[in-house]
Design a protein around this motif. Sequence first.
Motif, PDB file in Angstrom:
ATOM      1  N   ALA A 206      -7.006  -8.027   3.993  1.00  0.00           N
ATOM      2  CA  ALA A 206      -8.035  -7.401   3.171  1.00  0.00           C
ATOM      3  C   ALA A 206      -9.147  -6.858   4.054  1.00  0.00           C
ATOM      4  O   ALA A 206      -9.483  -7.434   5.092  1.00  0.00           O
ATOM      5  CB  ALA A 206      -8.608  -8.411   2.173  1.00  0.00           C
ATOM      6  N   CYS A 216     -10.183 -10.610  -2.562  1.00  0.00           N
ATOM      7  CA  CYS A 216      -9.212  -9.541  -2.812  1.00  0.00           C
ATOM      8  C   CYS A 216      -7.775 -10.033  -2.667  1.00  0.00           C
ATOM      9  O   CYS A 216      -6.840  -9.373  -3.134  1.00  0.00           O
ATOM     10  CB  CYS A 216      -9.453  -8.374  -1.850  1.00  0.00           C
ATOM     11  SG  CYS A 216     -11.054  -7.558  -2.061  1.00  0.00           S
ATOM     12  N   LEU A 245      -4.889  -3.791  -7.725  1.00  0.00           N
ATOM     13  CA  LEU A 245      -6.062  -3.689  -6.858  1.00  0.00           C
ATOM     14  C   LEU A 245      -6.905  -2.470  -7.213  1.00  0.00           C
ATOM     15  O   LEU A 245      -8.140  -2.523  -7.177  1.00  0.00           O
ATOM     16  CB  LEU A 245      -5.636  -3.618  -5.394  1.00  0.00           C
ATOM     17  CG  LEU A 245      -4.986  -4.877  -4.805  1.00  0.00           C
ATOM     18  CD1 LEU A 245      -4.609  -4.638  -3.346  1.00  0.00           C
ATOM     19  CD2 LEU A 245      -5.918  -6.081  -4.916  1.00  0.00           C
ATOM     20  N   ILE A 249     -10.507  -4.271  -7.883  1.00  0.00           N
ATOM     21  CA  ILE A 249     -11.446  -4.461  -6.768  1.00  0.00           C
ATOM     22  C   ILE A 249     -12.361  -3.254  -6.643  1.00  0.00           C
ATOM     23  O   ILE A 249     -12.025  -2.165  -7.122  1.00  0.00           O
ATOM     24  CB  ILE A 249     -10.702  -4.726  -5.440  1.00  0.00           C
ATOM     25  CG1 ILE A 249      -9.904  -3.494  -4.986  1.00  0.00           C
ATOM     26  CG2 ILE A 249      -9.771  -5.920  -5.576  1.00  0.00           C
ATOM     27  CD1 ILE A 249      -9.264  -3.662  -3.620  1.00  0.00           C
ATOM     28  N   ARG A 253     -13.248  -1.158  -1.286  1.00  0.00           N
ATOM     29  CA  ARG A 253     -12.390  -2.221  -0.758  1.00  0.00           C
ATOM     30  C   ARG A 253     -10.929  -1.781  -0.806  1.00  0.00           C
ATOM     31  O   ARG A 253     -10.519  -1.020  -1.690  1.00  0.00           O
ATOM     32  CB  ARG A 253     -12.551  -3.513  -1.569  1.00  0.00           C
ATOM     33  CG  ARG A 253     -13.932  -4.136  -1.428  1.00  0.00           C
ATOM     34  CD  ARG A 253     -14.036  -4.960  -0.184  1.00  0.00           C
ATOM     35  NE  ARG A 253     -15.418  -5.265   0.143  1.00  0.00           N
ATOM     36  CZ  ARG A 253     -15.784  -5.974   1.190  1.00  0.00           C
ATOM     37  NH1 ARG A 253     -14.863  -6.459   2.011  1.00  0.00           N
ATOM     38  NH2 ARG A 253     -17.047  -6.192   1.451  1.00  0.00           N
ATOM     39  N   VAL A 255      -6.678  -3.204   0.773  1.00  0.00           N
ATOM     40  CA  VAL A 255      -5.895  -4.240   1.442  1.00  0.00           C
ATOM     41  C   VAL A 255      -4.678  -3.596   2.089  1.00  0.00           C
ATOM     42  O   VAL A 255      -3.944  -2.845   1.439  1.00  0.00           O
ATOM     43  CB  VAL A 255      -5.432  -5.337   0.457  1.00  0.00           C
ATOM     44  CG1 VAL A 255      -4.671  -6.424   1.203  1.00  0.00           C
ATOM     45  CG2 VAL A 255      -6.617  -5.926  -0.292  1.00  0.00           C
ATOM     46  N   GLY A 299      -4.876  -0.237  -3.105  1.00  0.00           N
ATOM     47  CA  GLY A 299      -6.159  -0.282  -3.796  1.00  0.00           C
ATOM     48  C   GLY A 299      -6.963   0.988  -3.645  1.00  0.00           C
ATOM     49  O   GLY A 299      -8.042   1.115  -4.236  1.00  0.00           O
TER      50      GLY A 299
END
Length: 559
Positions: A206, A216, A245, A249, A253, A255, A299
């Motif tokens: 993450a 996350c 995601l 999130i 952000r 991942v 994400g």
Amino acid sequence: MKAPIAKKPSESVLVVDDDHIFCELLVSDLTVKGVKAISSFSLTDAKEVLSKHPIDLVILDNHLGDGSGTDLLPVLQALEPSPYVIMVSSDDQINNISDSFSQGVHDYIVKPVSIELLWEKIRNLLTFKRTSMDLANKYQLLQQLLSEKAQEESLAQHVYQNMANSQCDLPSFAQVRSRPMTNFSGDTIFSPPNPSGKIQLILADAMGHGLAAAICIIPIVTTARAMANKGKGIDEIFHEINRKLYIEIPDDRFVALAGIEICPYSNTITIVNAGLPDVLCCCKNGEVKHFKSKAMPLGIMEPAEFSIKTEQVPIDDIAQLALYTDGIIEQTNPQGAAYSTKRLLEQVDNLVNSGQSLINIMDDCLDFAAGNSIEDDITLCVIDGDAVREKLQTRIEETLPDFGEIDYRFCIRGKVIGSLDVLNQAMHIMQHSDLPKDLCQKAFTVMAELINNALDHGILELDSSLKNDFEGFATYLALREERLGKLTNSDELTIQLYTNSTTFIKISVEDSGAGFALTENSADKQGLSGRGLGLVDAMCQTVERNAKGNCTTIFIARN
């Protein structure tokens, strides 16, 4: 016009002096200045006032009719909070003044007293006390917040560790070394159980580090576990993680993930890389293959735009497989130089040539850091090819007592086809009938292939070639969702399952689609229209298909 409301005094002063005129003058002056003032003419009166009123500061005469002013000091010091004290006395002897300070007096003034000077001393002490109390309150609040933060972090760490680690034990052939930057790691590696018998392993990194990064990780583990429990492949799991995601999130952000899927039936390892450094495959012939990232970290992109590319390598070719996060190559030494990809690859060559495990890269990285603090979460996972092959070869079915027979038929029509998890219902029956685990896994894999193909390519008429294109998988999923919404009662899916405890499992899946014409090389091409015939043929003793091509019946013999 209304008169302004007088401000209520917030601080109080007790004047203890047997000179009534001095007391009245001082009380009057303090009241005008907004200070609550009370007078006492003896120690006895002062003690009574102190028992009833909170006092911030005491003006104390040292020579009273019923004793010395210093006799009141222990009483004052026992109060919580204790008031400040200004001693007023006609005694100007240095020794006596020094003794007063040693007994706890905060200031000293010699009579005759200047009211202006005394006020400055009172004002300064009240200001000092106010500031001290404010600091004490802030310190207490800070300690409370730190305590609450520590409790919250402890709770969060407990939830994170249980969610990200204990749910999904890693297979024995995977060695993992990790070094978090803080108490919370934004790296995690886990292996969600899959009823198909395929072994899936996912490494996630993450963005950032600490608690913000670790949070996350939680939706990744829960989503992957739910998808794997349905027997989904690694590519579908990554698509669903990206969707989750993207919704859950913050926009800043993301991942990075890499994953492998070991299929014991096709004897292959499927590799997916979305934003992590190259997955390294050291082959038995000495070649080192690089599986580069072929997708954005998860994400970031909308689900309809996200695409991934899977790659495969035969299990028999693999000596070692290494997945790692970028914390390794970015770690610096005291001179500020990074460990770098170049040094890592040099170390790979050294370890391979000397017959050692690539897990020793972690030791080399930490030696390189030479005591420098860890600057990012670091995780290294190494898969041993020999250990993988040994594990797959030891998947032996157990012999169980006779349990009887199962003859199960299930037919669904219309929109419920897209929402009802028929596969897991059938699997539930097999798992709870004491069938051997290995046999259940084979049956699940075959049934999943047949049901998914019957729905996707039979009823929904989707072209599986879309999934072979780098940007086509998202289009495939979007079309699938659209056509599921248009199902009618003329669309039908029928599943039949027969098994007993001694001979074989028979599975038949029929759809209401137009069917297909079977060709001689359809199995070699992994199935016409993506029906996965090659995998099914390899796993089953016999495979029968009707002339129309919309019904497949398979037999899996017991050992």
